[in-house]
Design an enzyme around this catalytic site. Structure first.
Site, PDB file in Angstrom:
ATOM      1  N   LYS A  32       0.826  -1.213   0.000  1.00  0.00           N
ATOM      2  CA  LYS A  32       0.000   0.000   0.000  1.00  0.00           C
ATOM      3  C   LYS A  32       0.860   1.264   0.000  1.00  0.00           C
ATOM      4  CE  LYS A  32      -0.733   0.327   5.018  1.00  0.00           C
ATOM      5  NZ  LYS A  32       0.058   1.572   5.162  1.00  0.00           N
ATOM      6  N   THR A  33       1.981   1.260   0.733  1.00  0.00           N
ATOM      7  CA  THR A  33       2.858   2.435   0.721  1.00  0.00           C
ATOM      8  C   THR A  33       3.425   2.652  -0.674  1.00  0.00           C
ATOM      9  OG1 THR A  33       3.430   2.057   3.047  1.00  0.00           O
ATOM     10  CG2 THR A  33       4.864   3.517   1.793  1.00  0.00           C
ATOM     11  N   ASP A 218      -3.876   7.338   3.939  1.00  0.00           N
ATOM     12  CA  ASP A 218      -3.360   6.024   4.315  1.00  0.00           C
ATOM     13  C   ASP A 218      -4.083   5.539   5.574  1.00  0.00           C
ATOM     14  OD1 ASP A 218      -1.801   3.755   4.380  1.00  0.00           O
ATOM     15  OD2 ASP A 218       0.002   4.752   5.124  1.00  0.00           O
ATOM     16  N   GLU A 219      -4.146   4.226   5.756  1.00  0.00           N
ATOM     17  CA  GLU A 219      -4.750   3.616   6.959  1.00  0.00           C
ATOM     18  C   GLU A 219      -6.159   4.170   7.205  1.00  0.00           C
ATOM     19  OE1 GLU A 219      -3.295   1.160   8.092  1.00  0.00           O
ATOM     20  OE2 GLU A 219      -1.123   1.410   8.112  1.00  0.00           O
ATOM     21  N   GLN A 249      -7.491  -4.776   9.509  1.00  0.00           N
ATOM     22  CA  GLN A 249      -6.480  -4.234  10.416  1.00  0.00           C
ATOM     23  C   GLN A 249      -6.994  -3.021  11.190  1.00  0.00           C
ATOM     24  OE1 GLN A 249      -2.216  -4.416   9.015  1.00  0.00           O
ATOM     25  NE2 GLN A 249      -3.202  -4.660   7.024  1.00  0.00           N
ATOM     26  N   ARG A 600       2.533  -9.538  10.989  1.00  0.00           N
ATOM     27  CA  ARG A 600       3.777  -8.773  11.095  1.00  0.00           C
ATOM     28  C   ARG A 600       4.968  -9.643  10.696  1.00  0.00           C
ATOM     29  NH1 ARG A 600       2.013  -4.891   9.841  1.00  0.00           N
ATOM     30  NH2 ARG A 600       0.177  -6.173   9.590  1.00  0.00           N
TER      31      ARG A 600
END
Length: 723
Positions: A32-33, A218-219, A249, A600
């Site tokens: 995504k980044t 983002d997020e 998430q 993670r």
């Protein structure tokens, strides 16, 4: 240069779909980044969009820094007028530009939690409300929740239903008034005040909404109502809004985040384009399959299933232990094995847990084993006393209305100005109708001060006046001179040389940090530096260069990745937490928290569940987390510590899908050889599936316990067959 050739098809679609609202559902580790960064670069480089027309929101300064660094690589430098930052940092920029419309002066202070609670403590005392029911911490939490819901003091008072709320409303009004007097804002104001600015001055909103043609978030799954409203104002003109997030998430409901924002995006913006990123570039297929098996039990989610081109990988390993002490020892053993045998760097190993209280036993075990570790979320650098002292001096240099800062440093280092003098100064300031610092200029006719007290107060003012004219200089130079002028190193507690040495090193590190800030920022002033350090989070403070194991809560691990993840406390009441068990929404958030913990990891996940754990009032029995039950048998290896379990509990744990423990039939048996396992000791190998280090061995260990293990975790002592 073709910016898009390195993207997979869904990523490329997300980058190239620039007009109108776009929802990018980006699973963990799906890039995504990368999508956000390439989208900005595509807008500027390929489509010729002016950098000042682009605004990108991130949730941490670390994420903003990474995005800028990547953009610099793609564009040959970071465009100076591009806005990339957190919601709070963006709010600061808006208020620095137009806050005067609300009476917010340049150089405003940003109060952290400690500053807020000091202010509230004084208010509660003045209103004679200081008791167990009205603590600064509890009142701050109530006010923060109200502000995040965009409820003003007036609106809060108008809707009070309980006696407590009526009392808190009085505090809310006084708290707001004193913040204004101090030209200070708290964290919630950094979003709430820009919204108030836009609603009170529509022409200002139109200026910003017209400027930002393209907005990226983002997020998005972690947005709260205030952040949503700010986004809505800024996107109101062009509606070229691209939000990237993963409902699986969403783990911050307890602080106001609302998962419904991402679930209802297409309802809020009809005609929005939805794009799914499901190829994972981080984890093995086993890890992804296990995480999906658990989170797919949630009702509130967009359906998606991650996949990877990586290998299947190791099974998740769940170890059943006696208590938290044994759990911590085994975590240390796992880390030692990963570092020494597998060659994993300590900094690529994280030990995660649900609550901060769980860190105690883990810290003890790592200290005793002399394994370097970093406790993320412990006492942060900028929260240490000596650092807060010096930052308070800097705050007062740029904001002479900051009474909280003045009260902290007026006798630090000690200059003979005690509590009584400070109280008299407060009375004097109130009579003059001004701040504590400004009232120092009018001591000539203040009869309540002795000649000695007056001299000391004026010397303090004179010291600060030396530096107040230097606020436009580089912050590191001012700070270094200030430390020397104060004689702060001489003030440290030299009766405790070790502590004094650590404090001196911290001060030197602060000056170094200020120098690095000034080197990389065109505006390297005190005000700009204070804004940056005020907005740092626990994640931003992680020293990624340190060769240390990371110990942190799962919440703090969000956005990070490691080769190996150890997850402690996989028990009912911890994960899922007891506070979540009364609601479906709470339980679903806990399941998402487990999903975040597992994803993670790149290579391996090690989980621990204790039979008993020390709680308030003594030890209590624990049940295995339902999330462990939701992982298919084929994806998880369950290990039981023979010395820790017995009797009824052994039978209860063995009932875990029938896979926790099996017992071999007594009597003679043919074996393929003998192996030594780091946890279970020596055992006889009955059968083997596959070859090489990933082969699955069926082994009988002491006590006639039969287990399935992976060959790489055992050392062959002798073998009767040719492999």
């Amino acid at each position: 240069m073709n910016l898009l050739e390195d993207l997979n098809p869904p990523q490329r679609l997300a980058v190239e779909t620039v007009d109108g609202p776009v929802l990018v559902l980006a699973g963990a580790g799906s890039g995504k980044t990368r999508v956000l960064t390439y989208r900005i670069a595509h807008l500027i480089h390929d489509l010729g969009v002016a950098p000042e027309a682009v605004l990108a929101f991130t949730f941490t300064n670390k994420a903003a820094g990474e995005m800028k660094e990547r953009l610099g690589g793609l564009l040959g430098g970071i465009p100076p007028r591009l806005w990339v930052g957190t919601f709070h940092a963006t709010g600061v920029r808006i208020l620095r530009a137009r806050g005067d419309r609300l009476g917010i002066r340049p150089g405003f202070s940003i109060y952290d939690v400690d500053d807020q609670e000091k202010l509230l403590r004084g208010i509660l005392s003045d209103l004679q409300m200081a008791d167990r029911e009205f603590t600064p911490r509890s009142v701050r939490a109530t006010l923060s929740a109200a502000k995040n819901a965009l409820v003003s003091a007036e609106a809060f008072e108008a809707t009070t239903e309980t006696y407590r709320d009526q009392k808190v409303a009085r505090v809310f009004h006084e708290y707001t008034r004193r913040l204004r007097e101090a030209n200070a804002l708290d964290f919630d104001d950094l979003i709430g005040e820009p919204i108030r600015l836009f609603e009170k001055h529509p022409e200002v909103r139109e200026q910003f909404a017209e400027r930002f043609r393209y907005i990226l978030v983002d997020e998005y799954q972690d947005t709260n109502p205030a952040q949503m409203k700010l986004i809505g104002h800024l996107a109101s003109r062009h509606e070229n809004l691209c939000v990237v997030g993963d409902d699986d998430q969403s783990i911050y409901g307890w602080r106001g985040a609302d998962i419904r924002h991402i679930l209802s995006f297409e309802d809020l913006y009809p005609g929005a384009t939805a794009i799914r990123l499901e190829q994972n570039y981080r984890s093995t297929q086993v890890i992804l399959a296990a995480a999906h098996a658990v989170v797919s039990n949630n009702r509130l989610r967009h359906e998606k299933e991650l996949w990877t081109e990586r290998e299947e990988g190791d099974l998740l390993r769940l170890t059943l232990v006696g208590d938290e002490v044994e759990e911590a020892q085994l975590a240390v053993g796992t880390v030692t094995d990963e570092v020494n045998r597998m060659g994993v760097s300590p900094s690529e190993i994280a030990v995660l847990y649900r609550t901060n209280a769980q860190s105690r036993a883990l810290e003890t075990a790592f200290r005793n084993a002399a394994i370097p570790y970093e406790l993320v979320g412990g006492t942060a650098f900028y929260q240490r006393k000596e650092i807060k002292d010096l930052l308070a001096y800097l705050r007062l240099l740029v904001n002479d209305r900051d009474d909280i800062a003045l009260a902290r440093i007026i006798n630090t280092p000690k200059r003979g100005i005690g509590a009584t003098t400070l109280e008299r100064l407060a009375v004097h300031a109130a009579r003059e109708g001004t701040s504590l610092y400004r009232s120092l200029a009018a001591l000539d006719h203040a009869a309540e001060f002795s000649a000695v007290a007056t001299r000391r107060l004026l010397e303090f003012r004179s010291l600060l006046e030396e530096f107040r004219g230097r606020t436009a200089e580089r912050v590191d130079r001012v700070l270094k001179d200030l430390v020397e002028r104060l004689g702060y190193f001489d003030f440290l507690d030299h009766d405790d040389p070790e502590t004094a040495h650590d404090q001196a090193e911290n001060i030197e590190e602060l000056v170094v940090g200020a120098r690095l800030f000034a080197d990389r920022n065109e505006e390297g002033t005190i005000d700009a530096f204070l804004n940056e350090v005020s907005l740092l989070t626990n994640v931003d403070r992680i020293d990624e260069t340190a060769e240390k194991v990371r110990l942190m809560t799962i919440h703090n691990a969000k956005g990070l990745e490691f080769d190996v993840v150890c997850l402690a406390g996989l028990e009912e009441g911890l994960l899922p937490h007891a506070s979540s068990l009364d609601s479906d929404e709470g339980l679903e958030e806990e399941r998402r928290l487990f999903y975040v913990a597992v994803t993670r990891a790149r290579d391996r996940v090690r989980m621990f569940s204790a039979e008993t754990r020390q709680r308030w009032g003594g030890g209590s029995s624990c049940l295995l987390s339902r999330f462990a039950e939701e992982i298919p048998e084929r994806l998880m290896e369950v290990e039981e510590r023979p010395r820790a379990w017995g009797g009824a509990s052994r039978g209860r744990r063995a009932a875990h899908r029938g896979a926790a423990v099996e017992y071999a039939e007594p009597g003679p048996r043919r074996t393929l050889g003998t192996v030594i396992h780091p946890t279970f000791g020596r055992g006889d190998v009955l059968s083997q599936d596959g070859t090489g280090p990933d082969a699955r061995l069926t082994v009988v260990f002491a006590g006639n316990v039969k287990k399935r293990i992976v060959a790489r975790y055992a050392q062959w002592e002798e073998s009767h067959v040719d492999f």
